[in-house]
Design a protein around this motif. Structure first.
Motif, short mmCIF file in Angstrom:
data_model
loop_
_atom_site.label_atom_id
_atom_site.label_comp_id
_atom_site.label_asym_id
_atom_site.label_seq_id
_atom_site.Cartn_x
_atom_site.Cartn_y
_atom_site.Cartn_z
N LYS A 65 -0.49 4.03 -1.72
CA LYS A 65 0.78 3.53 -1.35
C LYS A 65 1.21 4.15 -0.01
N VAL A 66 1.02 5.48 0.20
CA VAL A 66 1.57 6.26 1.26
C VAL A 66 0.68 6.20 2.43
N TYR A 67 1.11 5.76 3.51
CA TYR A 67 0.64 5.66 4.87
C TYR A 67 0.23 7.02 5.44
N SER A 74 3.52 4.69 12.97
CA SER A 74 4.07 3.36 13.27
C SER A 74 5.13 2.92 12.51
N LEU A 75 4.85 2.99 11.24
CA LEU A 75 6.09 2.67 10.20
C LEU A 75 7.17 3.62 10.55
N PHE A 76 6.92 4.95 10.94
CA PHE A 76 8.24 5.90 11.25
C PHE A 76 9.21 5.34 12.58
N ILE A 196 21.17 8.83 5.63
CA ILE A 196 20.55 7.62 6.41
C ILE A 196 19.53 7.06 5.67
N THR A 197 18.71 7.78 4.58
CA THR A 197 17.84 7.34 3.86
C THR A 197 18.05 6.51 2.84
N ARG A 202 13.22 0.17 0.30
CA ARG A 202 12.50 1.01 -0.76
C ARG A 202 11.02 0.59 -0.23
N GLU A 203 10.60 -0.50 -0.05
CA GLU A 203 9.35 -0.90 0.33
C GLU A 203 8.62 0.25 1.73
N MET A 204 9.59 0.50 2.64
CA MET A 204 9.31 1.35 3.66
C MET A 204 9.24 2.79 3.22
N LYS A 205 10.23 3.13 2.45
CA LYS A 205 10.59 4.52 2.13
C LYS A 205 9.32 4.85 1.20
N ASP A 206 8.79 4.08 0.28
CA ASP A 206 7.68 4.31 -0.38
C ASP A 206 6.54 4.59 -0.03
#
Length: 546
Positions: A65-67, A74-76, A196-197, A202-206
């Motif tokens: 699941k981790v990019y 890009s997600l960052f 800020i986290t 949750r979808e982005m954080k995972d």
């Protein structure tokens, strides 16, 4: 024959839903054999004889699941952009900023986002990830490098730059808001920054690697001076990379706000404007900062320096009696600096007097402070802790219901409400009236006796923080706090500016006596002069005509 209702057969367009069992196999009513419908072992059946067929489940490959690589970066950037939008939204909706601020900040971010296009599309994913983490360690996210102010060195977005972009957007719109005010909004939680986290979905954080996710966390308590340095670096970056020209500080409203907050007479306003022309302060972010940065390169520090010197000229901190020539001069008033300090302490402690910790002070609470808290203050602190540090997105433990959090049902908290902006303005006006009403009148001596001490004479310059007298220290500390710099930085900046004024006065006397104009240029930001008493009576006498 007994039939069992199941799903649609589907073979050869058959829509039959009734099935029968024959020799361990399932057939639809029209005779189509069902694949994978064999009788499975039932644990509830005991002692059944015969052969049992078990269905083997298809093996599914587990994907991560981790990019990583370009996907992770890009997600960052997407998460970074989401945080920036949340901060702008909080400023517009919660703090009353103009809606155009979001468009200005978006344009500034779009310019910088273009510089990351090559890294996002780079095919060398491993090299990209190594380069990112080697050039931008997590420690530098909390406190920028204080020894370098090169805009071209900022190649990656830092968390502190989000507040810097919001400030630059307000600066471009010439809004009367200083960096110290942005720092207070961050500390009070009015603008999302600390923890800020919790605001990241949750979808982005995972899917973010932990190394990237840690870049959004602050490892230490940020100071307003860190924001000052980050904004200076950003201004150099946009000037160096994109040729962005930032306007000058909107002097009239900001100067009026600072004078009102400092509870100073309005005569300081005219003195600051005249002194600005003498020192040639443009109140702008410099296009280039050679070598190590000096505090006078910051426009808000320039303004603070002008206020300090003007106040020292008109209302000195010592007990020397200086007599003006005319009653029209502002120096006929004398401020009682002990009364001024007491009025400022009462203004600062107005929230604690009401039995509250004070919004924004919770994060500065230490272990020893807990023992002196009241019940309401403990409840206030725990409510803040729950709101700031507990992540409701994480699955709760089954035992957590035994330890409920939040306000207890049936218990009413009779805490005083936070002071509104109207209350703060009323308290500030009351403080200003108290200080101005207690000013004393200075005797006027219009005769031309040269032995009479005049305003501006015996002017003392303070080189370091330890040189400040007890009467001047509270004033310097408050000016430094409202500017967003440390006390030592303000003392250093004021000393440098006072040295420039001394050289300017020497050049003026040289022109009057010898008509010599050589050496008239300022040695900008030079602090090599010795500290001592100076006679600035010529400058202070001309304040009335400003």
């Amino acid at each position: 024959m007994e039939y069992t209702t199941r799903g649609v057969c589907g073979q050869e367009g058959c829509r039959e839903t009734r099935y029968y069992l024959d020799n361990g196999l399932w057939f639809c009513r029209r005779g189509h054999q069902q694949e994978g419908r064999q009788v499975e072992e039932d644990p509830e059946i005991f002692g059944v004889q015969g052969k049992t067929n078990r269905v083997k489940k298809a093996v599914q490959e587990k994907g991560s699941k981790v990019y990583h690589g370009r996907q992770a970066y890009s997600l960052f950037l997407q998460v970074y952009q989401l945080i920036l939008w949340k901060q702008c939204h909080a400023l517009v909706q919660g703090r009353g900023f103009p809606a155009q601020l979001e468009h200005v900040v978006r344009d500034l971010w779009a310019l910088r986002l273009n510089t990351y296009a090559d890294r996002i599309t780079d095919t060398s994913e491993g090299d990209e990830e190594t380069q990112f983490f080697s050039s931008q360690p997590s420690a530098s996210q909390d406190e920028p490098d204080t020894s370098r102010f090169r805009g071209k060195s900022l190649r990656w977005p830092r968390m502190i730059d989000t507040i810097g972009l919001c400030y630059l957007g307000a600066f471009i719109m010439r809004l009367p808001v200083g960096i110290a005010e942005f720092h207070r909004m961050v500390m009070c939680g009015d603008v999302p920054y600390i923890r800020i986290t919790r605001s990241i979905p949750r979808e982005m954080k995972d899917r973010l690697p932990q190394e990237y996710l840690s870049l959004f966390e602050s490892a230490r308590l940020l100071k307003a001076e860190h924001f000052q340095k980050a904004v200076l670096e950003l201004s150099l970056l946009y000037r160096y990379k994109f040729g962005v020209q930032f306007p000058a500080l909107n002097l009239p409203p900001i100067l009026y706000q600072r004078i009102s907050r400092l509870a100073l007479p309005i005569e300081v306003y005219a003195a600051v404007k005249r002194l600005r022309g003498v020192l040639e302060f443009n109140l702008e972010y410099q296009a280039e900062v050679p070598g190590k940065s000096r505090p006078l390169h910051l426009p808000e520090v320039q303004l603070a320096t002008l206020i300090v010197i003007s106040t020292k000229l008109l209302f000195p901190f010592d007990d020397i009696k200086r007599y003006p020539v005319s009653t029209k001069e502002p120096t006929t008033q004398v401020i009682d600096w002990k009364l001024w300090a007491e009025a400022q302490r009462n203004f600062e402690n107005r929230v604690r007097v009401r039995g509250k910790i004070g919004k924004g002070n919770e994060i500065q609470v230490k272990e020893k402070d807990v023992f002196g808290m009241t019940t309401n203050q403990l409840d206030e602190y725990m409510d803040w802790y729950e709101k700031s540090w507990l992540d409701n997105g994480i699955a709760t433990n089954p035992l957590s219901d035994l330890f409920p959090i939040g306000p207890t049902a049936g218990v009413s908290h009779s805490q005083p409400t936070d002071p509104t902006p109207e209350d703060d303005e009323e308290s500030m006006e009351s403080m200003l009236r108290t200080v101005i009403q207690q000013t004393k009148a200075r005797k006027v001596k219009p005769n031309a006796d040269s032995d009479i001490p005049r305003p501006g004479s015996s002017y003392v310059r303070y080189r370091v923080e330890s040189d400040l007298p007890e009467t001047a220290r509270p004033f310097y500390e408050l000016v430094a706090k409202e500017t967003g710099v440390s006390l030592s930085t303000l003392v250093q900046a004021a000393f440098q500016a006072e040295s420039r004024i001394r050289r300017w006065m020497e050049d003026q006397r040289r022109m009057e006596v010898y008509g010599d104009t050589s050496g008239m240029e300022f040695a900008k930001f030079d602090s090599s002069d010795d500290m001592g008493e100076q006679d600035m009576s010529d400058f202070s006498d001309s304040d009335d005509s400003a």
